[in-house]
Design an enzyme around this catalytic site. Structure first.
Site, short mmCIF file in Angstrom:
data_model
loop_
_atom_site.label_atom_id
_atom_site.label_comp_id
_atom_site.label_asym_id
_atom_site.label_seq_id
_atom_site.Cartn_x
_atom_site.Cartn_y
_atom_site.Cartn_z
N GLU A 79 39.04 37.58 43.68
CA GLU A 79 38.02 37.41 42.64
C GLU A 79 38.67 37.55 41.27
O GLU A 79 39.60 38.33 41.09
CB GLU A 79 36.92 38.45 42.81
N CYS A 93 39.86 38.51 33.33
CA CYS A 93 40.31 39.71 34.04
C CYS A 93 40.93 39.22 35.35
O CYS A 93 40.22 38.75 36.24
CB CYS A 93 39.11 40.63 34.30
N CYS A 100 43.90 46.01 47.57
CA CYS A 100 44.70 47.01 46.84
C CYS A 100 44.99 48.17 47.79
O CYS A 100 44.10 48.57 48.54
CB CYS A 100 43.92 47.50 45.62
N CYS A 104 41.27 54.04 45.43
CA CYS A 104 40.51 54.86 44.48
C CYS A 104 39.08 54.95 45.02
O CYS A 104 38.51 53.93 45.44
CB CYS A 104 40.51 54.23 43.09
N CYS A 107 36.13 52.59 43.78
CA CYS A 107 36.41 51.16 43.60
C CYS A 107 36.19 50.37 44.89
O CYS A 107 36.69 50.76 45.96
CB CYS A 107 37.85 51.01 43.13
N CYS A 322 33.51 46.21 36.40
CA CYS A 322 34.64 47.07 36.73
C CYS A 322 34.46 47.82 38.05
O CYS A 322 33.45 48.47 38.25
CB CYS A 322 34.75 48.12 35.64
#
Ligand code: SF4
Length: 331
Positions: A79, A93, A100, A104, A107, A322
């Protein structure tokens, strides 16, 4: 680029410049539109290096945010998001990895795990896609932030390569200060980046003024202790003399107290920096801080002479905000 150079091997030298102009300035999506190139070359390029970027596009209700779900050649999806901040500022962005590895806890991408690193071309393609969309709106991409899926310093070489391609004056010619790179605090990446002598903005995802809470929010903090992180930032600033941005996600009753604002002020005292307070877009784990809590937190930082910015919420309705980027399965 390597494939392109192979195809252009027998062509006159000026062809490369023509190709770059067609791809990065004219933002063509098919070589048939590269009218400066001979027909036979256009055909060859269409066969061997097609310019099509497969993507599904989603626009937010207020039309300020567009999210693209790009399908890569191997079928993986990433994305990438365009944010129209103002008439003069359209920021892409970009993602640097498929998924990943850093998990975190706040996230959505972190929950996917790492599938693979992106190549520089795949990073550049995210910008080209939005460049083409902006061209139709008689506008253009002006800024790039590496804040999408992935940790850019875990894909260091390809990220740097992509920045160089997008900055190339013969190509898209994006000003180097219009790039920002956000890291979760990979200290060796910060140290290496300082030596690049690139005037790219560096942002650090901090989210907590203490080691203990940071470890809970970002497991990678166990490896890169806050003390080591700040040592790396200080040496980065010694070399580059550049201001650093600290990103701070505002999480209700977790990191948004007055005491924590004071602790943060103390931690950042003397550093050339700015704190970006980010309203949390709920992904099911934590609650977002109230506006009142954010304002109080901000006031304490400002009273302690810390520069503060507050991020506008972008694209919540299309899950482009975010921490919300993740590939969702259909159904
Ligand atoms: S916040 Fe960034 S580094 Fe952390 S899991 Fe998400 S994508 Fe990875």
């Amino acid at each position: 680029m390597e494939d392109l150079q192979l195809i252009l091997k027998k062509e006159p030298k000026y062809r490369l410049k023509q190709v770059k102009e067609a791809v990065y300035r004219d933002l063509i999506g098919n070589w048939d539109f590269a009218l400066t190139l001979p027909l036979s070359l256009r055909k060859q390029l269409n066969e061997k290096l097609p310019l099509e970027i497969k993507a599904e596009i989603f626009d937010s209700r207020d039309q300020k945010t567009t999210k693209a779900l790009i399908e890569l050649q191997d079928g993986n999806k990433i994305e990438t998001v365009l944010m129209r901040y103002s008439e003069k500022r359209n920021t892409v962005c970009v993602s640097s990895q498929v998924g990943c590895p850093l998990s975190c806890t706040f996230c959505a991408t972190g929950k996917m795990g790492l599938i693979r690193n992106l190549t520089a071309d795949e990073i550049v393609n995210q910008v080209l896609l939005f460049g083409r969309i902006m061209k139709k709106e008689e506008d253009k991409v002006t800024n790039i932030v590496f804040m999408g899926m992935g940790e850019p310093f875990l894909n260091y070489d390809e990220v740097i390569k992509a920045i160089k391609i997008l900055h190339d004056p013969e190509g898209m010619n994006l000003g180097i200060r219009h790039f920002s790179l956000s890291t979760s605090g990979i200290t060796e990446g910060i140290e290496k980046f300082a030596l690049e002598k690139m005037e790219v903005n560096l942002a650090i995802s901090l989210h907590s003024p203490t080691q203990e809470l940071r470890e809970k929010l970002m497991p990678i903090a166990k490896k890169y202790h806050l003390t080591e992180l700040f040592k790396a930032i200080q040496s980065y600033q010694k070399i580059t003399r550049r201001k650093v941005m600290f990103e701070y996600l505002m999480l209700q009753d977790l990191n948004d107290s007055m005491d924590q604002a004071l602790q943060l002020s103390k931690l950042l005292r003397g550093l050339s920096c700015m704190v970006n307070l980010i309203p949390y877009n709920e992904t099911g784990v934590y609650k977002a801080s109230s506006t009142q809590a954010i304002n109080n937190f901000r006031r304490i930082l400002e009273d302690n002479y810390i520069e503060v910015a507050q991020r506008y919420r972008f694209g919540e309705d299309i899950k482009a905000a975010c921490g919300q980027l993740a590939i969702r399965k259909k159904g």
